[in-house]
Design a protein around this motif. Sequence first.
Motif, PDB file in Angstrom:
ATOM      1  N   UNK A 120       0.835  -1.197   0.000  1.00  0.00           N
ATOM      2  CA  UNK A 120       0.000   0.000   0.000  1.00  0.00           C
ATOM      3  C   UNK A 120       0.874   1.253   0.000  1.00  0.00           C
ATOM      4  N   UNK A 121       1.924   1.229   0.796  1.00  0.00           N
ATOM      5  CA  UNK A 121       2.803   2.391   0.936  1.00  0.00           C
ATOM      6  C   UNK A 121       3.658   2.625  -0.304  1.00  0.00           C
ATOM      7  N   UNK A 122       4.062   1.548  -0.981  1.00  0.00           N
ATOM      8  CA  UNK A 122       5.028   1.671  -2.079  1.00  0.00           C
ATOM      9  C   UNK A 122       4.501   1.075  -3.383  1.00  0.00           C
ATOM     10  N   UNK A 123       3.208   1.202  -3.613  1.00  0.00           N
ATOM     11  CA  UNK A 123       2.597   0.603  -4.799  1.00  0.00           C
ATOM     12  C   UNK A 123       3.312   1.061  -6.071  1.00  0.00           C
ATOM     13  N   UNK A 124       3.658   0.107  -6.910  1.00  0.00           N
ATOM     14  CA  UNK A 124       4.325   0.412  -8.172  1.00  0.00           C
ATOM     15  C   UNK A 124       5.835   0.346  -8.113  1.00  0.00           C
ATOM     16  N   UNK A 125       6.387   0.104  -6.914  1.00  0.00           N
ATOM     17  CA  UNK A 125       7.832  -0.024  -6.763  1.00  0.00           C
ATOM     18  C   UNK A 125       8.299  -1.329  -7.401  1.00  0.00           C
ATOM     19  N   UNK A 126       9.423  -1.260  -8.086  1.00  0.00           N
ATOM     20  CA  UNK A 126      10.046  -2.445  -8.669  1.00  0.00           C
ATOM     21  C   UNK A 126      11.328  -2.761  -7.917  1.00  0.00           C
ATOM     22  N   UNK A 127      11.737  -4.001  -7.979  1.00  0.00           N
ATOM     23  CA  UNK A 127      13.030  -4.395  -7.430  1.00  0.00           C
ATOM     24  C   UNK A 127      14.092  -3.832  -8.373  1.00  0.00           C
ATOM     25  N   UNK A 128      14.500  -2.586  -8.095  1.00  0.00           N
ATOM     26  CA  UNK A 128      15.445  -1.912  -8.976  1.00  0.00           C
ATOM     27  C   UNK A 128      16.755  -2.687  -9.014  1.00  0.00           C
ATOM     28  N   UNK A 129      17.155  -3.068 -10.203  1.00  0.00           N
ATOM     29  CA  UNK A 129      18.249  -4.013 -10.325  1.00  0.00           C
ATOM     30  C   UNK A 129      19.616  -3.405 -10.519  1.00  0.00           C
ATOM     31  N   UNK A 130      20.591  -4.293 -10.544  1.00  0.00           N
ATOM     32  CA  UNK A 130      21.975  -3.971 -10.896  1.00  0.00           C
ATOM     33  C   UNK A 130      22.317  -4.930 -12.036  1.00  0.00           C
ATOM     34  N   UNK A 131      22.035  -4.550 -13.271  1.00  0.00           N
ATOM     35  CA  UNK A 131      22.170  -5.501 -14.388  1.00  0.00           C
ATOM     36  C   UNK A 131      23.566  -6.082 -14.582  1.00  0.00           C
ATOM     37  N   UNK A 132      24.611  -5.339 -14.222  1.00  0.00           N
ATOM     38  CA  UNK A 132      25.977  -5.825 -14.424  1.00  0.00           C
ATOM     39  C   UNK A 132      26.391  -6.718 -13.257  1.00  0.00           C
ATOM     40  N   UNK A 133      26.784  -7.952 -13.547  1.00  0.00           N
ATOM     41  CA  UNK A 133      27.115  -8.914 -12.495  1.00  0.00           C
ATOM     42  C   UNK A 133      28.307  -8.459 -11.663  1.00  0.00           C
ATOM     43  N   UNK A 215      33.267 -17.317 -14.080  1.00  0.00           N
ATOM     44  CA  UNK A 215      31.954 -16.919 -13.590  1.00  0.00           C
ATOM     45  C   UNK A 215      31.351 -15.915 -14.569  1.00  0.00           C
ATOM     46  N   UNK A 216      30.143 -16.205 -15.034  1.00  0.00           N
ATOM     47  CA  UNK A 216      29.438 -15.290 -15.925  1.00  0.00           C
ATOM     48  C   UNK A 216      27.976 -15.207 -15.495  1.00  0.00           C
ATOM     49  N   UNK A 217      27.337 -14.132 -15.917  1.00  0.00           N
ATOM     50  CA  UNK A 217      25.911 -13.980 -15.637  1.00  0.00           C
ATOM     51  C   UNK A 217      25.117 -15.088 -16.329  1.00  0.00           C
ATOM     52  N   UNK A 218      25.522 -15.420 -17.549  1.00  0.00           N
ATOM     53  CA  UNK A 218      24.829 -16.459 -18.312  1.00  0.00           C
ATOM     54  C   UNK A 218      24.916 -17.811 -17.598  1.00  0.00           C
ATOM     55  N   UNK A 219      26.072 -18.091 -16.998  1.00  0.00           N
ATOM     56  CA  UNK A 219      26.241 -19.354 -16.271  1.00  0.00           C
ATOM     57  C   UNK A 219      25.255 -19.464 -15.122  1.00  0.00           C
ATOM     58  N   UNK A 220      25.083 -18.383 -14.377  1.00  0.00           N
ATOM     59  CA  UNK A 220      24.167 -18.395 -13.243  1.00  0.00           C
ATOM     60  C   UNK A 220      22.716 -18.480 -13.701  1.00  0.00           C
ATOM     61  N   UNK A 221      22.378 -17.742 -14.749  1.00  0.00           N
ATOM     62  CA  UNK A 221      21.016 -17.782 -15.258  1.00  0.00           C
ATOM     63  C   UNK A 221      20.674 -19.156 -15.820  1.00  0.00           C
ATOM     64  N   UNK A 222      21.662 -19.824 -16.371  1.00  0.00           N
ATOM     65  CA  UNK A 222      21.438 -21.125 -16.999  1.00  0.00           C
ATOM     66  C   UNK A 222      20.983 -22.168 -15.989  1.00  0.00           C
ATOM     67  N   UNK A 223      21.370 -21.997 -14.730  1.00  0.00           N
ATOM     68  CA  UNK A 223      20.972 -22.973 -13.710  1.00  0.00           C
ATOM     69  C   UNK A 223      19.462 -23.017 -13.545  1.00  0.00           C
ATOM     70  N   UNK A 224      18.809 -21.843 -13.711  1.00  0.00           N
ATOM     71  CA  UNK A 224      17.359 -21.707 -13.520  1.00  0.00           C
ATOM     72  C   UNK A 224      16.920 -22.208 -12.150  1.00  0.00           C
ATOM     73  N   UNK A 225      17.845 -22.216 -11.210  1.00  0.00           N
ATOM     74  CA  UNK A 225      17.559 -22.730  -9.872  1.00  0.00           C
ATOM     75  C   UNK A 225      18.318 -21.890  -8.861  1.00  0.00           C
ATOM     76  N   UNK A 251      20.564  -8.771  -9.306  1.00  0.00           N
ATOM     77  CA  UNK A 251      21.165  -8.874 -10.640  1.00  0.00           C
ATOM     78  C   UNK A 251      20.540  -9.996 -11.461  1.00  0.00           C
ATOM     79  N   UNK A 252      20.448 -11.193 -10.892  1.00  0.00           N
ATOM     80  CA  UNK A 252      19.946 -12.343 -11.636  1.00  0.00           C
ATOM     81  C   UNK A 252      18.429 -12.430 -11.626  1.00  0.00           C
TER      82      UNK A 252
END
Length: 307
Positions: A120-133, A215-225, A251-252
């Motif tokens: 209610x207090x923060x409606x519309x807030x997103x988990x603002x990310x850090x895209x770069x790993x 270590x890469x972002x793609x490696x972590x995303x590939x786990x899907x877990x 990030x992920x």
Amino acid sequence: MDRIIEWDEQNQELRLLVPEEFSFDENLKYLSRSSNECLFKIKDERIYKALPIEKETLVIEVSGENGDYITVRFLGIPSPPQSVRNAVALYIHEWFDLGRDLGPFYDLAKLDPLLGKAVTSFYGLRNMGIPDLFEALCWGILGQQINLTYAYTLKRRLVESFGRHVVYEGDAYWVFPNPENIAKLTVADLDGLRMTVKKCEFLIGVAQFMTEGKLTKEQLLYTENVKAAEKILVNIRGIGPWTANYVLMRCLRFPSAFPIDDVGLHNAIKLLLGTEKKPSKEEILKLSAKWSGWESYATFYLWRFLY
């Protein structure tokens, strides 16, 4: 992506459609939480940021006057090519987590004793990310066992010592250092940052790990877990469960990432419950039992009561 972005040739603007549960103002408030932020500037309710795209560093302006979309303007350059527009659109889309349907989260939150007030207090807030790993990992390491104010100070020192910047209309816009630049440093090179030797070692170690392709972002995303990705991260020196889950959350974008040992989370729960003592881990597990699949957003919303 094409169906949610459009290019206004006349006004040289990129427009990204936003989901229903989105408030640019709420996200801007979050981004404004520290006057010591060094990777973007906020002026007149607009965000100004440097982005490295295709070997160039662009300065963009991000605004949200129209509630249906985010507007991006490219500053100081003529009409950018389609590939650049696509890259910037992808970055903004990920930064604001625009692909997330928050409807199910709001449905469960409205019935939750802790989250009801938060949405209610923060409606519309997103988990603002850090895209770069690498940036996300460094921010997690810098923030270990210190307050947020000092973490921002350390980040500024790191960025202004080893990052790079472009100047637009007299203002410097900084880009976070890449791992290649940090990997070749020694602890002595980081003395000027005035942080612990251990943190210096952790930053250099992570940079070397990434530079070596381990270590890469793609490696972590590939786990899907989330658990499998967490296991990969905690096997790296300097990254414990808190840092791993923070990175997986910011990030992920694993929705089940849960930094359950976070002091801020504990303090937010204490505040909302009106208790004198922080909750135990067992109490938090009980309180969060119905957050399954949305732990990261629950945490992010609860943090907003504090910062």
